[in-house]
Each structure stands twice: as structure tokens, then as C-alpha cells.
Write an enzyme that holds these catalytic residues in place. Structure first.
Site, PDB file in Angstrom:
ATOM      1  N   LYS A   1      -4.519  23.307  46.557  1.00 24.22           N
ATOM      2  CA  LYS A   1      -4.455  23.554  47.903  1.00 24.22           C
ATOM      3  C   LYS A   1      -4.623  25.193  47.772  1.00 24.22           C
ATOM      4  O   LYS A   1      -4.275  25.931  46.840  1.00 24.22           O
ATOM      5  CB  LYS A   1      -3.453  23.109  48.661  1.00 24.22           C
ATOM      6  CG  LYS A   1      -2.055  23.429  48.358  1.00 24.22           C
ATOM      7  CD  LYS A   1      -1.575  24.802  48.767  1.00 24.22           C
ATOM      8  CE  LYS A   1      -0.066  25.104  48.159  1.00 24.22           C
ATOM      9  NZ  LYS A   1       0.292  26.619  48.612  1.00 24.22           N
TER      10      LYS A   1
ATOM     11  N   PRO B   1      -4.417  26.103  37.612  1.00 24.33           N
ATOM     12  CA  PRO B   1      -3.354  27.232  37.258  1.00 24.33           C
ATOM     13  C   PRO B   1      -1.799  26.886  37.551  1.00 24.33           C
ATOM     14  O   PRO B   1      -1.660  26.641  39.012  1.00 24.33           O
ATOM     15  CB  PRO B   1      -4.056  28.655  37.453  1.00 24.33           C
ATOM     16  CG  PRO B   1      -4.706  28.357  38.526  1.00 24.33           C
ATOM     17  CD  PRO B   1      -5.216  26.855  38.274  1.00 24.33           C
TER      18      PRO B   1
ATOM     19  N   ALA C   1       0.748  29.485  40.413  1.00 25.70           N
ATOM     20  CA  ALA C   1      -0.326  30.001  41.173  1.00 25.70           C
ATOM     21  C   ALA C   1      -0.322  30.071  42.661  1.00 25.70           C
ATOM     22  O   ALA C   1      -0.991  30.881  43.205  1.00 25.70           O
ATOM     23  CB  ALA C   1      -1.446  29.419  40.548  1.00 25.70           C
ATOM     24  N   GLY C   2       0.556  29.212  43.274  1.00 24.20           N
ATOM     25  CA  GLY C   2       0.795  28.875  44.660  1.00 24.20           C
ATOM     26  C   GLY C   2      -0.498  28.003  45.089  1.00 24.20           C
ATOM     27  O   GLY C   2      -0.763  27.954  46.284  1.00 24.20           O
TER      28      GLY C   2
ATOM     29  N   ALA D   1       0.200  18.330  43.337  1.00 28.70           N
ATOM     30  CA  ALA D   1      -0.764  17.626  43.369  1.00 28.70           C
ATOM     31  C   ALA D   1      -0.975  16.362  42.123  1.00 28.70           C
ATOM     32  O   ALA D   1      -1.295  15.425  42.587  1.00 28.70           O
ATOM     33  CB  ALA D   1      -2.288  18.545  43.026  1.00 28.70           C
TER      34      ALA D   1
ATOM     35  N   ASP E   1       5.391  20.464  48.835  1.00 22.58           N
ATOM     36  CA  ASP E   1       3.659  20.377  49.066  1.00 22.58           C
ATOM     37  C   ASP E   1       3.208  19.034  48.758  1.00 22.58           C
ATOM     38  O   ASP E   1       2.040  18.645  49.253  1.00 22.58           O
ATOM     39  CB  ASP E   1       2.810  21.231  48.138  1.00 22.58           C
ATOM     40  CG  ASP E   1       3.015  22.635  48.673  1.00 22.58           C
ATOM     41  OD1 ASP E   1       3.243  22.929  49.821  1.00 22.58           O
ATOM     42  OD2 ASP E   1       2.997  23.534  47.847  1.00 22.58           O
TER      43      ASP E   1
HETATM   44  O1  C5P Z   1      10.248  22.332  46.484  1.00 18.70           O
HETATM   45  P1  C5P Z   1       9.508  23.419  45.957  1.00 18.70           P
HETATM   46  O2  C5P Z   1       9.402  23.002  44.453  1.00 18.70           O
HETATM   47  O3  C5P Z   1       7.811  23.573  46.272  1.00 18.70           O
HETATM   48  O4  C5P Z   1      10.246  24.941  46.033  1.00 18.70           O
HETATM   49  C1  C5P Z   1      10.579  25.621  44.984  1.00 18.70           C
HETATM   50  C2  C5P Z   1      11.610  26.467  45.740  1.00 18.70           C
HETATM   51  O5  C5P Z   1      11.187  27.511  46.604  1.00 18.70           O
HETATM   52  C3  C5P Z   1      12.858  25.900  46.521  1.00 18.70           C
HETATM   53  O6  C5P Z   1      13.948  25.441  45.571  1.00 18.70           O
HETATM   54  C4  C5P Z   1      13.278  26.968  47.403  1.00 18.70           C
HETATM   55  O7  C5P Z   1      14.075  27.839  46.746  1.00 18.70           O
HETATM   56  C5  C5P Z   1      11.878  27.680  47.811  1.00 18.70           C
HETATM   57  N1  C5P Z   1      11.380  27.048  48.984  1.00 18.70           N
HETATM   58  C6  C5P Z   1      12.019  27.484  49.932  1.00 18.70           C
HETATM   59  N2  C5P Z   1      11.464  27.317  51.494  1.00 18.70           N
HETATM   60  C7  C5P Z   1      10.326  26.344  51.370  1.00 18.70           C
HETATM   61  C8  C5P Z   1       9.729  25.916  50.135  1.00 18.70           C
HETATM   62  C9  C5P Z   1      10.251  26.389  49.056  1.00 18.70           C
HETATM   63  O8  C5P Z   1      13.110  28.449  50.125  1.00 18.70           O
HETATM   64  N3  C5P Z   1       9.677  26.138  52.430  1.00 18.70           N
END
Ligand code: C5P
Length: 295
Positions: free
Chosen positions: A11, A93, A96-97, A103, A135
Site C-alpha cells: 500500500k 521493501p 518502508a511504510g 500484506a 494495516d
Molecule cells: O501496529 P503496527 O505494528 O503497525 O504499529 C507499530 C507501532 O507504531 C505501534 O506499536 C505504535 O507505537 C505506533 N503506532 C501508533 N499509532 C498508530 C499506528 C502505530 O502510535 N495508529
């Protein structure tokens, strides 16, 4: 079913607005997310235990991999005393965001539901997937969506016209938790007009999309990683209508008027040593594609 192969798409963020911080430490977001054609491939066959190979090799920290976490969650939810051999071909990658880990989790859940003919509903897969990564709910459906909450409140939108995109991955990746906590220390940025951006995307108006796309995390990541400014400038110098960082970074993308101009920019940018990867992609309308089944 004995064997299932799926492709799980990456994405990009057309936008990422941080609305505030919640009590659990997560940040409330308002984002426009888009599936694009770059994908990981996941082959899964029935087995008694869970095993994983990435790009043909056994992986030392398999329990940390999101395919394995998703498989564990799937078997726990269904109560089945089964496993699966997973073979993951990684192309998206990391750091990468681009939602690569999410996915993989979503692709694994969809593949297992077909492999074991468990007929779980989409909502059930979302329930299982939510705990695996912010995500994952988007990655179970994909296309163009507006995402609220931490990414779990989703609304499908119709993209008016396909868009050709070039993605640049800087040499250094970005850590999502690190970027969100650095965001907390800066002055709140100005709001992003996501309503106008949705209208531009639905109308297929690339010029307006280029003018409206914005990411509140970009200045934060850019202050820690010079690769962000280098990538966005390189994209603009190579004919992009607009260029931005996706998610918490560090990949950046530019939108192009057509596939030819994106291909020309790619030819120039692959020669640069500044980037770990240069990917020509286009928008797609789903998140996971079932490509092969063996009964
Ligand atoms: O859930 P994910 O692995 O994508 O998120 C990693 C970290 O990024 C979370 O533990 C949190 O510290 C931060 N995060 C956040 N707010 C979000 C998504 C992620 O603070 N909406």
C-alpha cells in the site's frame, strides 16, 4: 485443497493525518490508503506444523514473521490442530511504510481460509488480523480506502482513474514506533483536507491529487533520514506531478501522468546509488490475488 498461492499487494498513503494520541499510546489517524501492484508472493501447503522459508531459505526468527504469526492466530481461532508450510517471496521493501508485513499477514489468512476450506467470513478474518498489525484490516480488502481510528475503521472509495507511480526506497529504513514518538515532540502540523483529496481521487484528477496529498509524519522522518528529501527531490526532478513519503517511511513515491513517463524516470533513477530500490507500480483494486490452487 493441498496448495494455495497468493500475491499480497503493498500500500501507499495518499495522505496521513495524525488527529491525536489515544490513551493506549496509539495515534488516531485519518488516512487515504491505496493498494499498488508491487507484491509479495505466498505459497502455502498443508502440513502438521508451521514452517517458513523466505526467498527459498529457512528463517532463523520465523516466530517474529507476520506470516507465521497470522498462521498461529488462524489455527488458534479455528481450533484446528494443523499447520502449514509457507514459502514467502519477499519483494515489498521492509521499514518502508508500504505495509509489507501486514500484506503478508493478510495474504496468509486469506490463503489458509482457502487451503483448509474453513469459509471464515471477511469480518472474522478482520477480527483475527487486527491484533497482528494496524494495516492488516486494510490489507484484507484493499483498493482505495479512507482509514480512521488506528487504521481499522475503513470506508471503500472508487478511484476514478488508474495512476502510474514510481517508488524510491532510500538506503535507510524507518521504524514506525520511533517515528510516532518523535511526532509527539513536534508542534501539531496544519490539517490535511482529506475530503478534497477523496473528491480528486474519485474524479481521477491527478493534478489536484498531486497538490493535496500530504503526510504529517514526513517532516519527522525527514529530520532523522536525509534519504526522504533526496528521494522526493529526485522524483520531482524526473517529471513527477507530486512526490511524498508513504506511511511512517522511508519509501517515497511520485505520481506520473502516464506509464511511459514513469518508465523514463525509472531508467534515470535506477542508475542513482542513493536508493536501495526503484519500483514502477500502478494502482490496483484489491489487496490479495489468488493465483494458484491445487486440489
Ligand atoms: O501496529 P503496527 O505494528 O503497525 O504499529 C507499530 C507501532 O507504531 C505501534 O506499536 C505504535 O507505537 C505506533 N503506532 C501508533 N499509532 C498508530 C499506528 C502505530 O502510535 N495508529
Amino acid at each position: 485443497m493441498r496448495f494455495v498461492a497468493v500475491e499480497a499487494y503493498a500500500k501507499l498513503n495518499w495522505s496521513l493525518a495524525v488527529l491525536g494520541k489515544m490513551e493506549n499510546g496509539y495515534h488516531e489517524l485519518d488516512m487515504l490508503l491505496q493498494s499498488v501492484s508491487l507484491c509479495d508472493k505466498i505459497d502455502i501447503q498443508r502440513a502438521d506444523e508451521i514452517s517458513l522459508k523466505v526467498n527459498g531459505k529457512e528463517t532463523p526468527f520465523a516466530q517474529k514473521n507476520l506470516c507465521v504469526k497470522a498462521a498461529n492466530a488462524f489455527f488458534e481461532y479455528t481450533g484446528m490442530n494443523k499447520g502449514c508450510d509457507i514459502s514467502l517471496t519477499k519483494r515489498i521493501p521492509i521499514c518502508a511504510g508500504m505495509g509489507g508485513g501486514s500484506a503478508d499477514a493478510a495474504g496468509t489468512l486469506i490463503a489458509l481460509n482457502v487451503l483448509y476450506e474453513t469459509r471464515l467470513k471477511h469480518e472474522e478474518l478482520v477480527d483475527i488480523g487486527m491484533s497482528l498489525g494496524a494495516d492488516v484490516p486494510f490489507m484484507l480488502k484493499g483498493g482505495l480506502m479512507r482509514a480512521g481510528g488506528i487504521g481499522e475503521r475503513l470506508e471503500s472509495k472508487r478511484l476514478g482513474d488508474n495512476i502510474d507511480i514510481l517508488v524510491l526506497m532510500p538506503r535507510k529504513g524507518a521504524s514506525t514506533p520511533e517515528i510516532f514518538s518523535a511526532f509527539d515532540a513536534i508542534t501539531p502540523p496544519k490539517p490535511i483536507d482529506n475530503d478534497a483529496l477523496v473528491a480528486a481521487l474519485e474524479a481521477g484528477d491527478k493534478t489536484r491529487v498531486a497538490g493535496l496529498m500530504a503526510n504529517h509524519l514526513q517532516p519527522v522522518t525527514a529530520s532523522l533520514n536525509p534519504g526522504i528529501a533526496i528521494a522526493t527531490e529526485a522524483l520531482m526532478n524526473c517529471g513527477a506531478m507530486g512526490a511524498m513519503m508513504t506511511g511512517s517511511g522511508s519509501a517515497c513515491f511520485g505520481i506520473y501522468p502516464d506509464a511511459d513517463s514513469a518508465a523514463k524516470a525509472q531508467q534515470v533513477l535506477v542508475r542513482s546509488r542513493d536508493f536501495k530500490g526503484v519500483y514502477k507500480v500502478h494502482t490496483v483494486h484489491s489487496a490479495v490475488r489468488l493465483c494458484r490452487l491445487l486440489r
